[in-house]
Design an enzyme around this catalytic site. Structure first.
Site, short mmCIF file in Angstrom:
data_model
loop_
_atom_site.label_atom_id
_atom_site.label_comp_id
_atom_site.label_asym_id
_atom_site.label_seq_id
_atom_site.Cartn_x
_atom_site.Cartn_y
_atom_site.Cartn_z
CB CYS A 48 0.81 -2.62 4.70
SG CYS A 48 0.47 -3.62 6.16
CG ASP A 53 -0.30 0.11 2.54
OD1 ASP A 53 0.96 0.18 2.61
OD2 ASP A 53 -1.02 0.16 3.54
CG HIS A 59 9.32 -25.93 10.05
ND1 HIS A 59 9.52 -25.98 11.41
CD2 HIS A 59 10.53 -26.23 9.51
CE1 HIS A 59 10.77 -26.29 11.68
NE2 HIS A 59 11.41 -26.44 10.54
#
Length: 155
Positions: A65, A8, A98
């Site tokens: 962001c 953003d 993982h």
């Protein structure tokens, strides 16, 4: 790898640096916006990166962001997206190894460029440890939860 990258307005300056860094590492960086610091809505960019992964037009994604929280929440609403906020190198590689994390989320107001580069490299260098039965079993359980709660139209 082809890496879909978006932010953003709050993440825009760091996104520009990450785009260049990812390209220098030899990856194909796909810029999905924002393209300036004018106020914008983070869900739009989470959807763009998630959509690129869902359409197989990117192998992995990076979202940025201000804090990382907003884009992480939004991205994880999309089927097949496993986004994680990582502000350290261990989480960045462990999330892939993982949990088969496919979207790295960074808070631009949390990390400086140097650490963001290290976290990004750790993420991009990691591979899911599919030879470890416990990781495959856990990933399959995550996928089962997703299928259970996904709208019928998405199944």
């Amino acid at each position: 790898m082809k890496i879909a990258i978006a932010s953003d307005h709050a993440g825009f300056p760091l996104k520009q640096e990450i785009l260049e860094y990812v390209s220098r590492l030899g990856h194909d960086a796909l810029d999905l916006g924002a393209h300036n610091t004018e106020p914008s809505d983070y869900p739009d960019f989470a959807a763009a990166v998630g959509g690129a992964l869902m359409a197989s037009s990117a192998d992995r994604g990076i979202l940025i962001c201000g804090s990382g929280v907003g884009v992480c929440v939004a991205a994880n609403k999309m089927p097949g997206i496993r986004a994680g906020i990582c502000h350290d190198t261990y989480s960045a590689h462990q999330g892939v190894e993982h949990d088969d994390m496919n979207v790295l989320v960074i808070g631009a107001r949390i990390l400086g460029s140097a650490l963001a580069f290290e976290v990004t490299q750790s993420y991009l260098n990691a591979r899911f440890q599919a030879y470890e039965e416990r990781f495959v079993r856990r990933l399959n359980k995550i996928k089962a939860i997703e299928r259970l709660y996904m709208p019928v139209a998405m199944r």
